[in-house]
Design an enzyme around this catalytic site. Structure first.
Site, short mmCIF file in Angstrom:
data_model
loop_
_atom_site.label_atom_id
_atom_site.label_comp_id
_atom_site.label_asym_id
_atom_site.label_seq_id
_atom_site.Cartn_x
_atom_site.Cartn_y
_atom_site.Cartn_z
N CYS A 1 0.84 -1.21 0.00
CA CYS A 1 0.00 0.00 0.00
C CYS A 1 0.87 1.25 0.00
O CYS A 1 1.52 1.57 1.01
CB CYS A 1 -0.93 -0.03 1.21
SG CYS A 1 -1.78 1.53 1.54
N CYS B 1 0.01 4.02 2.60
CA CYS B 1 0.34 3.56 3.96
C CYS B 1 1.77 3.95 4.33
O CYS B 1 2.06 4.26 5.49
CB CYS B 1 0.19 2.05 4.07
SG CYS B 1 -1.49 1.44 3.79
#
Length: 309
Positions: free
Chosen positions: A50, A53
């Site tokens: 991700c 993230c």
């Protein structure tokens, strides 16, 4: 000087390993539900693949560390904890939940800017009955502003500098420090500070206001005598340069209201004079003053009525 001990009250700040940890499905209950009985726990649901993230996680960790024990953080790799992610209905990542007393009390999805992350952590700290670092810093900024208003610019600058040591991205403190140097007449230092402002806050309203004040301070150094300029304007009300110079001189003597009145009159007489200099100077003064200053409120109203008449 104000006490800038920004401790949240814990006797000893927990070590980083206790503040921020990775958890698993086996340890989630202990690390989050049980731990949140005494202090709020922020849970960051993420995954190695991700991209957002990777940006959010470190900023969230910085904000948690800044809270100095008033909140903890637990990281959950959703690929390794699918049962937990499913139970909490995690639809996308990054997703962040805050738990207190075993229950979710706040949360958000997606990446956020640093300022919003700090605000989120402050809310979570408050939910747990703690004192958010942002509140303490805001009190310190207010105290420094009071020093500046009372004419103790050196003390104000030192206090603003101490705040910035705790929070380098505090736009209110940064703008206040610039204005303190302006008040001390150290315009070169004020300009150097503005030029060196972190890019993240360089366009903040507090710094824009400080920049406007610096512009006006430079003009004040070259302002002519008020009495002489007043005579010129009275002798020839259409001497636009004299009226413009008079407005600068009046502002330099801290008579912003009279300065604005003359600029409004100049705008009324010839709004296009010198590439709309009167309007531009009015905007500079409005930006330098507080938005709720009666001079700003009345001046903006009168200018708008002229523009849209």
């Amino acid at each position: 000087m104000i006490d800038l001990n920004l401790s949240t009250g814990a006797a000893n700040a927990p070590v980083d390993a206790d503040l921020i940890k990775d958890t698993t499905e086996a340890t989630f209950m202990a690390d989050v539900v049980e731990a949140s009985q005494t202090v709020p726990v922020i849970v960051d649901f993420w995954a190695p693949w991700c991209g957002p993230c990777k940006t959010l996680g470190p900023m969230l960790e910085d904000a948690v560390r800044a809270a100095k024990g008033a909140v903890k953080m637990v990281k959950v790799d959703v690929d390794q904890a699918q049962a937990i992610a499913g139970q909490l209905q995690i639809q996308s990542i990054p997703t962040v939940y805050a738990f207190y007393k075993g229950q979710p009390v706040d949360g958000f999805q997606g990446a956020l800017p640093q300022s919003e992350i700090k605000a989120f952590v402050d809310r979570v700290v408050k939910a747990g009955g703690g004192e958010a670092p942002g509140d303490t810093l805001a009190d310190a900024v207010a105290a420094a502003e009071e020093m500046l208003a009372e004419g103790t610019a050196t003390d104000a600058a030192q206090t603003f500098a101490a705040i910035l040591e705790e929070d380098p991205m505090n736009a209110s403190a940064y703008g206040g420090m610039v204005r303190s140097y302006i008040a001390m007449g150290e315009l070169e230092q004020a300009e150097a500070l503005l030029n060196g402002a972190p890019i993240e806050i360089s366009k903040a309203p507090e710094l824009e206001a400080a920049h406007a004040q610096l512009q006006l301070a430079h003009q004040a150094a070259d302002a002519g005598p008020v009495a002489e300029l007043t005579e010129k304007v009275e002798a020839n009300p259409d001497d636009h340069q004299a009226r413009f110079d008079l407005a600068q001189a009046l502002y330099a003597q801290n008579d912003a209201e009279a300065a604005v009145d003359h600029l409004l009159e100049l705008f009324r007489r010839d709004r296009e004079w010198n590439d709309s200099a009167a309007k531009m100077q009015l905007f500079t003064i409005f930006e330098a003053l507080k938005p709720n200053d009666p001079v700003v409120l009345n001046g903006r109203r009168k200018l708008s009525s002229m523009i849209f008449a």
